[in-house]
Design an enzyme around this catalytic site. Structure first.
Site, PDB file in Angstrom:
ATOM      1  N   LYS A 229       0.854  -1.183   0.000  1.00 31.32           N
ATOM      2  CA  LYS A 229       0.000   0.000   0.000  1.00 31.32           C
ATOM      3  C   LYS A 229       0.890   1.232   0.000  1.00 31.32           C
ATOM      4  CE  LYS A 229      -3.664   2.320   2.604  1.00 31.32           C
ATOM      5  NZ  LYS A 229      -4.519   2.274   3.822  1.00 31.32           N
TER       6      LYS A 229
ATOM      7  N   ARG B 255     -10.591   9.832   1.304  1.00 31.51           N
ATOM      8  CA  ARG B 255     -10.506  10.455   2.620  1.00 31.51           C
ATOM      9  C   ARG B 255     -11.680  11.393   2.867  1.00 31.51           C
ATOM     10  NH1 ARG B 255      -3.898  11.012   2.379  1.00 31.51           N
ATOM     11  NH2 ARG B 255      -3.533   8.776   2.755  1.00 31.51           N
TER      12      ARG B 255
ATOM     13  N   ARG C 278       1.023  10.149   5.969  1.00 31.15           N
ATOM     14  CA  ARG C 278       1.173   8.732   6.296  1.00 31.15           C
ATOM     15  C   ARG C 278       2.425   8.119   5.673  1.00 31.15           C
ATOM     16  NH1 ARG C 278      -5.177   8.212   5.481  1.00 31.15           N
ATOM     17  NH2 ARG C 278      -5.797   8.774   7.596  1.00 31.15           N
TER      18      ARG C 278
ATOM     19  N   LYS D   2      -2.125  -1.559  -3.839  1.00 31.94           N
ATOM     20  CA  LYS D   2      -2.983  -0.375  -3.833  1.00 31.94           C
ATOM     21  C   LYS D   2      -2.113   0.868  -3.933  1.00 31.94           C
ATOM     22  CE  LYS D   2      -6.358   2.021  -0.893  1.00 31.94           C
ATOM     23  NZ  LYS D   2      -7.024   2.058   0.421  1.00 31.94           N
TER      24      LYS D   2
ATOM     25  N   SER E 165      -9.984   5.518  -5.207  1.00 38.68           N
ATOM     26  CA  SER E 165     -10.909   6.634  -5.404  1.00 38.68           C
ATOM     27  C   SER E 165     -10.407   7.650  -6.417  1.00 38.68           C
ATOM     28  CB  SER E 165     -11.160   7.322  -4.058  1.00 38.68           C
ATOM     29  OG  SER E 165      -9.946   7.812  -3.503  1.00 38.68           O
TER      30      SER E 165
ATOM     31  N   TYR F  34     -15.040   0.894  -7.498  1.00 41.04           N
ATOM     32  CA  TYR F  34     -16.321   1.578  -7.330  1.00 41.04           C
ATOM     33  C   TYR F  34     -17.168   1.467  -8.597  1.00 41.04           C
ATOM     34  CZ  TYR F  34     -13.639   3.465  -3.449  1.00 41.04           C
ATOM     35  OH  TYR F  34     -12.869   3.570  -2.325  1.00 41.04           O
TER      36      TYR F  34
END
Length: 324
Positions: A196, A206, A218, A249, A275, A314
Site C-alpha cells: 500500500k 478520505r 502517512r 494499492k 478513489s 467503485y
C-alpha cells in the site's frame, strides 16, 4: 520464422467474434469487489462530491443497495465504517456494537451468501486521523498491533468472512492471525494490504471516509511510491505472517508492482482501483473527453492482465451491467 507477407497479425483482428475467440484476458463479474461506506443513522444516503455515484449509507440503505450487488452476481463487498464519535485510541473500530460490526450483521442476515470483507484500520476512528496510536506526534507501531487485532476479531465475531488490515503497521498480519487462531477462527482468511503506497490517489476516499490525518501525512508507514523491491519484501513478510491473500494499492499507476508480485509469489492477488482513479475517469467522462464504458473496461483489463486475480472498484455495478 518468416515475416511479412507470410505473417499477417491483422488476420486475427478482422471482426469481434474472431477477436473474442483469441482474447487473452477477460474481465468477469466474479472478479469484482464493491466497496461501501457505512454510517450511523437511518435513511441516510450522502453523496460523496468527488466520487459521483458513491455514497455514505446508513445500514438500512446499505442493505437495500447490496441487493443490487447480489442481483448483479458480484460476489463480495468491502466495508468501510464512519463512526459517530472519534477518540485518540480509535475505540469505535473495535467496539462490538460499532458501525462496521452492525453492518456486517445486517448484510450477513440479509444475504448469507454475499462475501463480506472488512477494512481493518484505525484511521476512520481516531480523532487525529492516523492509522495507529500517536504519542508526541509519532505513530506508534507495536502498541497499535493489539488494537488492530482486536478490531479484526470484533469483525469476525460479527460475521465477517475476510478481514483486510490496511494500516501498514509492521507485524499486524501476524498479530491478527495469532488472535483469530486463539479465539477459534482458524479458517478466517486475511487479505493483507501488503503493498500500500503513500499515494495522492487516495484523496477522494478520505473525503468519503472522513479519514484525512489532522497533522502530517502517512509516509512514515505507507510505502514510498518510488520503491518496487520494497513491495516484494512487504508481500513476503505478510505471507510469512499468515496472509492468505495480498493486495496492491493503488492499481493502474502500479501495474509493474502487480506484475512483479504475481511473478514472484503467485499468491491470490487483489488490486484496488482507488478513489482517485475512479474520480479521474468520472471527470473525464463527464466532460466528454473519454468514452466511460470502454475506458473503464480497458483499465480493468490492464489491471487483470498485469496479474490481479480480483479487483476492488467503485465501478463494479456499472461493469456488471456493461458485461451483460
Amino acid at each position: 520464422m518468416s515475416g511479412f507477407p507470410v505473417r499477417r497479425p491483422r488476420r486475427l483482428r478482422q471482426n469481434e467474434t474472431l477477436r473474442a475467440m483469441i482474447r487473452e484476458t477477460e474481465i468477469n463479474v466474479r472478479d469484482l469487489i464493491y466497496p461501501f461506506f457505512v454510517i450511523h443513522g437511518q435513511g441516510i444516503k450522502n453523496p460523496v462530491p468527488s466520487m459521483p455515484g458513491v455514497y455514505q449509507l446508513s445500514i438500512d440503505n446499505l442493505v437495500k443497495e447490496a441487493a443490487g450487488v447480489v442481483a448483479a452476481g458480484i460476489p463480495a463487498v468491502l466495508l468501510f465504517g464512519i463512526p459517530a464519535v472519534k477518540d485518540e485510541v480509535g475505540s469505535g473500530a473495535y467496539d462490538p456494537r460499532g458501525i462496521v460490526q452492525e453492518a456486517v450483521r445486517a448484510l450477513k442476515g440479509a444475504y448469507p451468501g454475499l462475501l463480506v470483507i472488512t477494512d481493518v484500520c484505525l484511521c476512520e476512528y481516531t480523532s487525529h486521523g492516523h492509522c495507529g496510536l500517536v504519542d508526541g506526534g509519532q505513530v506508534l507501531n507495536d502498541p497499535t498491533l493489539e488494537l488492530i487485532a482486536k478490531t479484526a476479531l470484533s469483525h469476525v465475531e460479527a460475521g465477517a468472512d475476510i478481514v483486510a488490515p490496511s494500516d501498514m503497521m509492521d507485524g499486524r498480519v501476524g498479530a491478527i492471525r495469532r488472535l483469530l487462531d486463539t479465539e477459534g477462527f482458524t479458517h478466517t482468511p486475511i487479505l493483507a494490504y501488503a503493498a500500500k503506497f503513500a499515494s495522492t490517489f487516495y484523496g477522494p476516499f478520505r473525503e468519503a471516509a472522513g479519514s484525512a490525518p489532522r497533522f502530517g501525512d502517512r509516509r512514515s508507514y505507507q510505502m514510498d511510491p518510488a520503491n518496487s523491491d520494497e513491495a516484494l519484501r512487504e508481500v513476503e513478510l505478510d505471507l510469512q505472517e499468515g496472509a492468505d491473500m495480498i493486495m496492491v494499492k493503488p492499481a493502474l499507476p502500479y501495474l509493474d508492482i502487480i506484475r512483479r508480485v504475481k511473478d514472484n509469489f503467485n499468491a491470490p492477488l487483489v488490486a484496488y482501483q482507488v478513489s482517485g482513479e475512479y474520480a479521474m475517469l468520472k471527470a473525464a467522462a463527464a466532460n466528454g473527453w473519454l468514452d466511460e464504458e470502454r475506458t473503464v473496461l480497458e483499465s480493468l483489463t490492464a489491471i487483470k492482465r498485469a496479474g490481479a486475480d480480483l479487483i476492488i472498484t467503485y465501478y463494479a455495478l456499472d461493469v456488471a451491467r456493461w458485461l451483460k
